[in-house]
Scaffold this motif. Structure first.
Motif, PDB file in Angstrom:
ATOM      1  N   LEU A  58       6.552  54.472  28.393  1.00 35.87           N
ATOM      2  CA  LEU A  58       5.684  53.368  28.941  1.00 35.87           C
ATOM      3  C   LEU A  58       6.246  52.327  28.093  1.00 35.87           C
TER       4      LEU A  58
ATOM      5  N   THR B 229      -5.068  55.634  29.450  1.00 35.39           N
ATOM      6  CA  THR B 229      -4.981  54.700  30.752  1.00 35.39           C
ATOM      7  C   THR B 229      -4.037  55.239  32.252  1.00 35.39           C
TER       8      THR B 229
ATOM      9  N   ARG C 222       4.117  59.558  25.610  1.00 30.92           N
ATOM     10  CA  ARG C 222       4.191  59.334  27.316  1.00 30.92           C
ATOM     11  C   ARG C 222       3.717  57.062  26.978  1.00 30.92           C
ATOM     12  N   SER C 223       2.965  57.646  25.809  1.00 32.46           N
ATOM     13  CA  SER C 223       2.920  55.867  25.405  1.00 32.46           C
ATOM     14  C   SER C 223       4.348  55.437  24.466  1.00 32.46           C
TER      15      SER C 223
ATOM     16  N   HIS D  30      -3.610  40.942  37.157  1.00 32.21           N
ATOM     17  CA  HIS D  30      -3.091  40.240  35.962  1.00 32.21           C
ATOM     18  C   HIS D  30      -2.472  38.748  36.440  1.00 32.21           C
TER      19      HIS D  30
ATOM     20  N   LEU E 234      -4.613  49.021  36.976  1.00 31.52           N
ATOM     21  CA  LEU E 234      -3.496  48.171  35.236  1.00 31.52           C
ATOM     22  C   LEU E 234      -2.738  46.540  35.772  1.00 31.52           C
ATOM     23  N   LEU E 235      -2.501  46.518  37.104  1.00 36.98           N
ATOM     24  CA  LEU E 235      -1.541  45.278  36.949  1.00 36.98           C
ATOM     25  C   LEU E 235      -2.038  44.495  38.521  1.00 36.98           C
TER      26      LEU E 235
ATOM     27  N   ARG F 199      -6.732  47.018  25.673  1.00 40.05           N
ATOM     28  CA  ARG F 199      -6.193  47.927  26.457  1.00 40.05           C
ATOM     29  C   ARG F 199      -5.609  48.332  26.501  1.00 40.05           C
ATOM     30  N   GLY F 200      -5.158  49.761  27.010  1.00 38.96           N
ATOM     31  CA  GLY F 200      -3.705  49.801  27.626  1.00 38.96           C
ATOM     32  C   GLY F 200      -2.525  51.046  27.546  1.00 38.96           C
ATOM     33  N   PRO F 201      -2.437  51.594  28.480  1.00 42.42           N
ATOM     34  CA  PRO F 201      -1.632  53.000  28.471  1.00 42.42           C
ATOM     35  C   PRO F 201      -0.623  53.322  26.833  1.00 42.42           C
ATOM     36  N   TRP F 202      -0.236  51.692  26.316  1.00 43.69           N
ATOM     37  CA  TRP F 202       0.123  52.489  25.191  1.00 43.69           C
ATOM     38  C   TRP F 202      -0.873  50.997  23.870  1.00 43.69           C
ATOM     39  N   VAL F 203      -2.265  51.251  23.387  1.00 44.58           N
ATOM     40  CA  VAL F 203      -2.830  51.167  22.901  1.00 44.58           C
ATOM     41  C   VAL F 203      -3.767  52.012  22.801  1.00 44.58           C
ATOM     42  N   ALA F 204      -3.579  52.433  20.965  1.00 46.00           N
ATOM     43  CA  ALA F 204      -5.033  53.519  20.092  1.00 46.00           C
ATOM     44  C   ALA F 204      -5.776  53.478  20.745  1.00 46.00           C
TER      45      ALA F 204
ATOM     46  N   ALA G  67      -5.577  59.988  20.277  1.00 48.30           N
ATOM     47  CA  ALA G  67      -4.856  59.217  19.981  1.00 48.30           C
ATOM     48  C   ALA G  67      -4.225  58.310  20.453  1.00 48.30           C
ATOM     49  N   MET G  68      -3.794  58.092  22.366  1.00 50.56           N
ATOM     50  CA  MET G  68      -3.645  56.732  22.483  1.00 50.56           C
ATOM     51  C   MET G  68      -4.249  56.459  23.606  1.00 50.56           C
ATOM     52  N   MET G  69      -4.601  55.832  23.996  1.00 49.12           N
ATOM     53  CA  MET G  69      -6.010  55.551  25.068  1.00 49.12           C
ATOM     54  C   MET G  69      -4.497  55.732  26.974  1.00 49.12           C
TER      55      MET G  69
ATOM     56  N   GLY H  45       0.015  45.627  32.246  1.00 51.73           N
ATOM     57  CA  GLY H  45      -0.037  46.993  31.941  1.00 51.73           C
ATOM     58  C   GLY H  45      -0.627  46.134  30.159  1.00 51.73           C
ATOM     59  N   VAL H  46      -1.059  45.226  30.137  1.00 53.37           N
ATOM     60  CA  VAL H  46      -1.845  45.116  28.547  1.00 53.37           C
ATOM     61  C   VAL H  46      -2.943  44.298  28.772  1.00 53.37           C
TER      62      VAL H  46
END
Lengths: 535, 535
Positions: B202, A6, B198-199, A16, A12-13, B389-394, A2-4, B363-364
């Motif tokens: 977050l 990660t 989770r997504s 940036h 992850l940070l 990509r990232g923890p709230w990306v499909a 569904a969602m990555m 995060g993205v």
């Protein structure tokens, strides 16, 4: 699918700041007045050189790399460089005694220590006590190694020089340990709190919120709170990816220099304990305010109401209370006003918000329980033990010490006595051990201190319990007066009575001293006061 | 054992509003002008009654509960009530054709639909096409069931009435599905994006950031963007736990009513597509501004520069660009200025920040790749496909359709063509399919539209590619003029040339129309324009 999925780790940070904020600055003022200045592009190159250097030292994944250091850009490099390699950053409290440091370094099984040059003598004392037996690498945070009796010390700049400035991201499990910080240990031995990548990343994101530190890419932040104390409240882990400019004041506090730094670097948000903001208030006044400062974060202890009012009235600076502990990463609640209060005057907001420990951050849950373990109502009166839980709250101490601090149903016992207000704000009445039990009733030492510090002749005040045959305990007032002022017990009793304290609560003993002793993190040291006066 | 492994599910956030913000309001304006108003305490009681009602309907965990509804407090109850029981909230786009709705409801295998009374006729058409065969429960969002040909419809208020207002928290796995939203499908069939607990948690925490929507307990927010469109950009999932007052405008857009609502409820932050802010600008002007509005979030398409300038200059309101997609939850980047720009004038900030799609949220991660798949430099010139990509990306669509949208190395292909600025801001040049390829060179339709809309006689403009034998494609300008104005092709060519477009880029055809057709989410419908003029 569904969602990555990660992982929430420092990688992850980390990328940036160099990618999106390459020319944003990090400025460090050193005690000699020199200001070191570089950009996030420089920071990221050097942090990655440090990652290669740690690999070259042969340290294993999960091994502890300690810092014994003031706030600085090199400390920031370690904040990111150590966990990004899968090793664990252990921030040593430089205010600890050589005995406690020895205990902590051995207990944590530290393998390497990065140390500021002026702290080498302290480390020599630890060495003399056998504290460095398990430590394989000593690195002094500078260009060269000063004269020292410590064997095999290398210089940070030599260690990282010439190494590649790009390091391949590592696939670190989000629940792997990232950092280690010992509680300052007002009772018993210091206990270790282990942060995970997940808890720190969640905290870093949550801390940038408008409900938390409220820092974003337009800000310039200054953590006066030390980087060895609960990750400087998490500020460096938030400010770096969110692209805020960071300012560090290295070395011991110098009020005039600190205020000058805030003005020169145009700081918008700063964080520190109440005693800091007490120390610098006169300097800010002498300067006619700090117009670019948007708000001050104030935690570690409850700021006296007079301090909150002075900052608001004289400088137009809101002092936002922050409540948290080493065990809570540390941000748990912050005292921001609500939408319902938009038309309230400052007096009313001070009463309902600014003098409180705040609204719990979404993600953090709080419960206040009575002696039988039942949740009490948030009615502004019922008092009880404050418990917290959430994804950035510890569930144990290193080595499973202090297990009594955690309940069977998954909460952390803070050791604070709290009241929940009907508006949802939590009020910390006292540390459980600082509450004074007199004649079967409770007296809050924090309330009394706050009231006494409103007296113009009082610079600082701390209230402790002293044993009493008849009443069990009685409050003792320790006072430091302003230069040229004096204060008497009668004057204080009179003032407290007019402030709403009951007659039976009034203290019957005063001790005037030059300054209230402080703990390693700048709070009033009640343990020291009790040791001095309890007998 | 280190930090609590609290699952990131809706229960982590749900209890916040009733406990800490019990008297903060949720206000919904209905098309008849009536404003419904209640508190978060009421909200939480009713949402928990809905949870019990869903259990009573016999729906299994993981089954889809759809909404076909405008923005409202009942829709908010479904936002929390459905996922808190472990079921999946499917927000149906009420602008879809009965054919597409039929496809989507069957594809998602929806078991129940909560529908607004005025949308029953639309659902009747879906029923006539056999779209409701798998649907076991139809619930109309109101007190009673209006006349309808649909069988077995019940009323929401009757369904929840009398049920317990407390529901025991469920231990939901953080990667369990929480919601489902179909992409608006400008090409091919709509595809389903599945959000996890989770997504969404977050995203809810990240969205409150000073770098994101910047909303906290002091705010009053209004998502003009529909709740059926990428969770109204996640605003309800953020505003509820963070304790911001929420305002909803139910039913189709009425510019005068919307502006009146913003003024009456004292909205501080609102979110919507550029066409919304175009529609209401004259109303805001007539009212002399909206002094309590702090900023507007503007996304879904690039706002024309003239709009940004008008809001800033005439109303003192910063229009903050937001970029994201259904597949990114949706917030991926927002255009806030940086600390380095504190002394810049508005003109320079508009150029470097406000006309850009923003800085990626921590995060993205973003990457811009050329046709060979190599990352291009962020130099303000190199153009390529935008990947995120990232923890709230499909990481996939429901049923693994559209797998070409995801790379083997874990990125989502956005379908946007982007340029990275040296300051770290991403610029969306165009949708890949809207870019005009003329004589081997590219023309950005979005750039050209933005320039044309700066002409005072132009109300709206959309540029599409039309086939051309000699040049492959040529731009066609579709224009809607302001009342009483006219515009000619020459006038537009002349203006574009003075705005910096090359002669070969200038359009050679214009179509004047009353209004540019819009998609279900209020963007210019270029698919419809192409269908009309491509032949």
């Amino acid at each position: 699918m569904a969602m990555m999925e990660t992982p929430l780790n420092t990688w992850l940070l980390f990328g940036h700041a160099p990618r999106y904020f390459p020319d944003t600055e990090v400025a460090t003022r050193f005690p000699d007045g020199h200001v070191h200045r570089y950009t996030y592009a420089d920071f990221a190159r050097r942090a990655q050189q440090l990652m290669h250097a740690l690999d070259a030292l042969g340290l294993e994944p999960g091994e502890r790399v300690a810092t014994l250091a003031w706030n600085s850009y090199r400390h920031l490099e370690a904040y990111w460089g150590v966990p990004c390699t899968g090793r664990v950053l252990h921030t040593l409290n430089l205010r600890l005694s050589p005995e406690d440091l020895t205990y902590v370094i051995r207990h944590a099984d530290d393998r390497a220590i990065l140390v500021d040059p002026d702290l080498l003598p302290l480390l020599e004392k630890v060495h003399a006590r056998g504290g460095l037996e398990g430590v394989r690498h000593l690195v002094v945070l500078g260009d060269t190694v000063p004269e020292t009796t410590l064997p095999g010390v290398s210089a940070y700049e030599e260690l990282i020089a010439g190494r590649p400035s790009a390091y391949p991201p590592r696939d670190i499990d989000e629940i792997a340990p990232l950092g280690l910080c010992y509680t300052s240990g007002t009772t018993g031995r210091p206990k270790g709190v282990v942060y995970t990548h997940r808890s720190t990343v969640l905290h870093a994101i949550a801390a940038s919120s408008q409900a938390a530190m409220a820092i974003g890419p337009g800000d310039c932040v200054l953590p006066v709170v030390p980087m060895f104390h609960a990750n400087a409240w998490g500020m460096p882990y938030t400010a770096t990816p969110y692209g805020a400019k960071q300012v560090f004041s290295s070395g011991p506090l110098d009020p005039a220099a600190l205020v000058e730094l805030m003005a020169a670097e145009r700081v918008t948000v700063a964080a520190g304990v109440p005693t800091i903001w007490m120390s610098v208030a006169d300097e800010i006044e002498a300067r006619g305010g700090l117009p670019e400062l948007r708000h001050l974060l104030c935690g570690g202890a409850r700021p006296p109401r007079s301090l909150i009012e002075r900052y608001r009235r004289d400088f137009g600076i809101p002092l936002i209370q922050v409540w948290g502990m080493t065990e809570t990463s540390p941000l748990a609640s912050l005292a921001w006003p609500k939408e319902r209060m938009r038309d309230w005057d400052e007096q009313r907001i001070t009463d309902a918000v600014r003098t409180r420990a705040g609204l719990p951050l979404p993600g953090v849950q709080m419960d206040i329980r009575d002696e039988e373990g039942n949740s009490v109502a948030w009615d502004g009166e019922s008092m009880g033990d404050l418990l917290v839980r959430g994804p950035w709250v510890a569930n144990s101490y290193l080595g499973d010490e202090g297990a009594a601090g955690f309940t069977e149903d998954g909460w952390f016992r803070t050791g604070d006595i709290a009241i929940g207000s009907p508006h949802g704000y939590v009020v910390i009445a006292d540390r459980a051990k600082d509450l004074i039990k007199s004649g079967g009733e409770w007296i809050s030492s924090v309330d009394m201190e706050s009231a006494v510090m409103a007296l113009p002749e009082v610079a600082e005040a701390a209230v402790i319990a002293v044993p009493d045959d008849r009443w069990q305990e009685r409050p003792l007032i320790c006072v430091a007066t302003r230069p040229g002022s004096t204060v008497t017990l009668d004057r204080i009793r009179d003032h407290l009575e007019r402030s709403g304290f009951a007659r039976w609560q009034l203290p019957d003993r005063i001790e005037v001293m030059e300054a209230i002793p402080r703990t390693g993190v700048g709070k009033f040291d009640k343990k020291a006061l009790r040791a001095r006066f309890d007998s």
